[in-house]
Design a protein around this motif. Structure first.
Motif, short mmCIF file in Angstrom:
data_model
loop_
_atom_site.label_atom_id
_atom_site.label_comp_id
_atom_site.label_asym_id
_atom_site.label_seq_id
_atom_site.Cartn_x
_atom_site.Cartn_y
_atom_site.Cartn_z
N TYR A 128 -40.34 28.36 -32.94
CA TYR A 128 -39.29 27.58 -32.27
C TYR A 128 -38.16 28.48 -31.78
O TYR A 128 -37.50 28.17 -30.81
CB TYR A 128 -38.74 26.50 -33.20
CG TYR A 128 -39.59 25.26 -33.20
CD1 TYR A 128 -39.53 24.35 -32.15
CD2 TYR A 128 -40.47 25.00 -34.25
CE1 TYR A 128 -40.32 23.22 -32.13
CE2 TYR A 128 -41.27 23.86 -34.24
CZ TYR A 128 -41.19 22.98 -33.18
OH TYR A 128 -41.97 21.87 -33.16
N GLY A 177 -41.85 17.27 -42.59
CA GLY A 177 -43.26 17.53 -42.87
C GLY A 177 -43.43 18.55 -43.98
O GLY A 177 -44.25 18.38 -44.88
N ALA A 178 -42.63 19.61 -43.93
CA ALA A 178 -42.75 20.68 -44.93
C ALA A 178 -42.35 20.16 -46.32
O ALA A 178 -43.02 20.46 -47.32
CB ALA A 178 -41.87 21.85 -44.55
N THR A 212 -43.05 28.40 -38.45
CA THR A 212 -42.77 27.54 -37.30
C THR A 212 -41.34 27.75 -36.82
O THR A 212 -41.07 27.65 -35.63
CB THR A 212 -42.99 26.05 -37.62
OG1 THR A 212 -42.24 25.72 -38.77
CG2 THR A 212 -44.44 25.75 -37.86
N ARG A 245 -36.85 13.99 -28.59
CA ARG A 245 -38.10 14.73 -28.43
C ARG A 245 -38.88 14.31 -27.20
O ARG A 245 -39.73 15.06 -26.70
CB ARG A 245 -38.97 14.56 -29.69
CG ARG A 245 -38.50 15.46 -30.83
CD ARG A 245 -38.98 14.97 -32.19
NE ARG A 245 -40.38 14.66 -32.24
CZ ARG A 245 -41.31 15.47 -32.75
NH1 ARG A 245 -40.96 16.62 -33.27
NH2 ARG A 245 -42.56 15.10 -32.77
N HIS A 275 -32.35 20.82 -31.00
CA HIS A 275 -33.14 21.50 -32.03
C HIS A 275 -33.11 20.74 -33.35
O HIS A 275 -34.10 20.74 -34.08
CB HIS A 275 -32.65 22.93 -32.23
CG HIS A 275 -32.93 23.82 -31.05
ND1 HIS A 275 -34.18 23.95 -30.51
CD2 HIS A 275 -32.11 24.59 -30.29
CE1 HIS A 275 -34.13 24.76 -29.48
NE2 HIS A 275 -32.88 25.16 -29.32
N VAL A 277 -42.35 26.23 -43.56
CA VAL A 277 -41.76 26.10 -42.22
C VAL A 277 -41.35 27.41 -41.60
O VAL A 277 -41.14 27.48 -40.39
CB VAL A 277 -40.52 25.19 -42.16
CG1 VAL A 277 -40.90 23.74 -42.31
CG2 VAL A 277 -39.45 25.60 -43.11
N TYR A 321 -35.93 18.24 -33.33
CA TYR A 321 -37.25 18.84 -33.56
C TYR A 321 -37.38 19.34 -35.00
O TYR A 321 -38.38 19.13 -35.67
CB TYR A 321 -37.48 20.00 -32.59
CG TYR A 321 -38.03 19.54 -31.25
CD1 TYR A 321 -39.40 19.42 -31.06
CD2 TYR A 321 -37.17 19.21 -30.22
CE1 TYR A 321 -39.90 18.98 -29.84
CE2 TYR A 321 -37.67 18.77 -29.00
CZ TYR A 321 -39.03 18.66 -28.82
OH TYR A 321 -39.53 18.22 -27.63
N GLN A 322 -36.35 20.04 -35.47
CA GLN A 322 -36.45 20.66 -36.80
C GLN A 322 -36.46 19.62 -37.91
O GLN A 322 -37.03 19.84 -38.97
CB GLN A 322 -35.34 21.69 -37.01
CG GLN A 322 -35.41 22.88 -36.06
CD GLN A 322 -36.81 23.44 -35.96
OE1 GLN A 322 -37.54 23.53 -36.94
NE2 GLN A 322 -37.22 23.78 -34.75
N GLU A 370 -38.04 16.87 -37.97
CA GLU A 370 -39.44 16.46 -38.14
C GLU A 370 -40.25 17.56 -38.84
O GLU A 370 -41.06 17.31 -39.72
CB GLU A 370 -40.08 16.16 -36.78
CG GLU A 370 -39.62 14.86 -36.19
CD GLU A 370 -40.03 13.67 -37.06
OE1 GLU A 370 -41.18 13.21 -36.94
OE2 GLU A 370 -39.21 13.21 -37.87
N ASN A 371 -39.99 18.78 -38.35
CA ASN A 371 -40.64 19.95 -38.89
C ASN A 371 -40.38 20.10 -40.40
O ASN A 371 -41.29 20.30 -41.21
CB ASN A 371 -40.00 21.12 -38.15
CG ASN A 371 -40.92 22.28 -37.99
OD1 ASN A 371 -42.07 22.18 -38.38
ND2 ASN A 371 -40.42 23.36 -37.45
#
Ligand SMILES: Nc1ncnc2c1ncn2[C@@H]1O[C@H](COP(=O)(O)OP(=O)(O)OP(=O)(O)O)[C@@H](O)[C@H]1O
Ligand SMILES: [Mg+2]
Lengths: 235, 251
Positions: free
Chosen positions: A166, A123-124, A162, A63, A113, A159, A116-117, A119-120
């Motif tokens: 993305y 969180g969700a 988002t 990241r 990706h 998500v 990034y995903q 982390e995304n």
């Protein structure tokens, strides 16, 4: 030098065939990144003693380092790693420089990706209240059923918006692959500019293609979102 | 034979011991009210009965399943959990499922019924708590009182040996408490054993067959409601009841 609308129009037509290819490639690398990222998110929430720190370091690296730098690193290393694999699969020797930059680009972006995903998605998953899982356990679901039927669908509705944001990023990020000779929407414009020896019109046509594409995709996404909300998933 | 028996339950969070050897029993059809000051471990005790919280030591037996938590396998713990259902203080209805699906889930996933078998049974439970009109709404569309009535239907549907209720009315606006208490009365009238943690003193006195008074991780006093509410033997119980009655008169 005047702006020639006819050059722009023919540039536009030259670029169009690259659109489906780019749209699908972005969907593929992001989709694979999401699947991989979901796996990483689940592992990280599980707080495995060894895997968790290793994954955390890798996610932080991916990241932090600009995509273009990662592309250059990948371009000069991935073919050497992939060549033996492909050789074995093909049954004949494949040299590193015969490995298509297309595959290098794909692999790189999937990993990019995924970081990034993960982390995304993490969180969700953490945003779903613990009580939802506990209620599922209390009425006799197994942990697997509780995740599949209760936790994951709720995380997904968090998500999904988002993911779409993305996706637009993923689409545009593919332009960076022109540096390693993969032809996407931007590379097509670049090639056309060289062919006609004009710069302004092809790039303007290219910007127009991106813009229209973005509008169309956004409209499509809003329709999808509306139908999901009606079914109560996004509530 | 007791349908529920708890022996010497112990639980610590870090170095703070919350349960210090809890023991009690309930017979089939008993409604056991659990009273006690805040922070005494009532919620923790209830969550130990279905192993949402894993006790450090002690034994819990519900129906035909008995688990010694000092050496219990995952399989035993899961079998114990299937003997009971729970009604939560903040409802915890599945937000991605309709009211009807919420009630069906325990039948479909817990009991392995088909959806066709589960649906009429779930509708029957919803009718019992007067929520059949809302069957196809999502929890977010309901008031707190309605959500908790669905929570009671969800807990009732699989017909567990015991239903565990943790302060089922304390997250509700006062005007919504009555409808939920009525739903609990109906559930009790089916003869299902219930353990209720509550601060509703008058309700506890009416509905209980047995009252447990807890303080500082122990059962201080237990007995029939007549005795606990009108002739408590322990000073701690007397003090607590006096404070609660004052508060009810103020409120
Ligand atoms: N998961 C947890 N981790 C650490 N401490 C906890 C945890 N759950 C409860 N405790 C502590 O255990 C003690 C007992 O809590 P518990 O919720 O069981 O009390 P209670 O009798 O239900 O209180 P109340 O009437 O306020 O609901 C409290 O001091 C609380 O802070
Ligand atoms: Mg409590």
């Amino acid at each position: 030098m005047t702006f020639d609308i006819h050059v722009m129009a023919s540039a536009f037509l030259y670029i169009l065939p690259a659109v489906p290819r780019t749209v699908l490639l972005a969907a593929f690398v992001l989709g694979a990144g999401i699947v991989l990222g979901a796996g990483i998110a689940v592992l990280r929430i599980g707080r495995h003693r060894i895997l968790n720190p290793v994954l955390a370091v890798w996610v932080s690296f991916t990241r932090a380092v600009p995509a273009i730098v990662q592309i250059f690193i990948a371009y000069y290393t991935v073919p050497f790693l992939l060549a033996p694999v492909l050789s074995a699969a093909a049954g004949a020797e494949v040299k590193p420089f015969d490995v298509s930059p297309y595959w290098t680009g794909c692999l790189l972006f999937i990993l990019y990706h995924a970081a990034y995903q993960s982390e995304n998605i993490r969180g969700a998953l953490l945003s779903v209240p613990k009580g939802q899982y506990e209620a599922a356990m209390s009425i006799g679901m197994t942990p697997g059923q509780a995740r599949l039927h209760i936790v994951f669908p709720q995380a997904l509705s968090v998500v999904l918006p988002t993911f779409f944001t993305y996706y637009l990023h993923a689409l545009k990020a593919l332009a960076l692959l022109f540096t390693i000779r993969v032809v996407d929407i931007f590379s097509a414009a670049d090639i056309y500019a060289a062919l006609v020896s004009r710069r302004t019109e092809p790039y303007a046509a290219d910007a127009l293609v991106y813009w229209m594409l973005c509008l169309i995709l956004t409209a499509g996404y809003h329709r999808l979102e509306a139908s999901l909300t009606r079914r109560g998933r996004a509530g | 034979m007791a349908i529920l028996s708890v022996e010497e339950l112990e639980k610590s969070f870090g170095d703070r011991q919350v349960l210090r050897g809890i023991s009690f029993r309930a017979e089939e059809g008993d409604v056991v009210s659990v009273l006690g000051p805040s922070g005494t471990g009532k919620t923790t005790m209830l969550r130990c009965l279905n192993a949402l919280e894993r006790p450090d030591a002690g034994r819990v037996a519900i129906g035909s399943v008995s688990v010694d938590f000092r050496h219990a396998s995952k399989k035993e713990v899961r079998a114990l959990r299937r003997q009971s259902t729970m009604v939560f203080q903040n409802f915890n209805l599945f937000r991605n499922h309709t009211v009807l699906e919420n009630v069906m889930d325990g039948l479909v996933y817990g009991k392995g019924m088909t959806r066709a078998e589960a649906e009429p049974l779930a509708m029957e439970e919803l009718a019992r708590v007067h929520m059949e009109q809302a069957a196809h709404l999502y929890p977010a569309e309901l008031s707190g009182g309605m959500q908790q009535r669905v929570g009671i239907a969800r807990a009732l549907a699989p017909r567990p040996e015991v239903i565990l209720l943790d302060e089922p009315t304390s997250a509700l606006d006062p005007e919504l408490v009555g409808e939920v208490l009525d739903a609990i009365r109906k559930a009790a009238s089916l003869g299902i054993t219930m353990i209720i943690v509550t601060h509703e003193m008058r309700f506890a006195e009416q509905i209980s067959t047995k009252v447990l008074f807890m303080a500082e991780g122990r059962v201080v006093e237990e007995g029939p409601p007549q005795q606990i509410f009108h002739h408590p033997e322990q000073e701690k119980t007397r003090q607590f009841l006096r404070r609660m009655l004052e508060r009810e008169q103020e409120g």
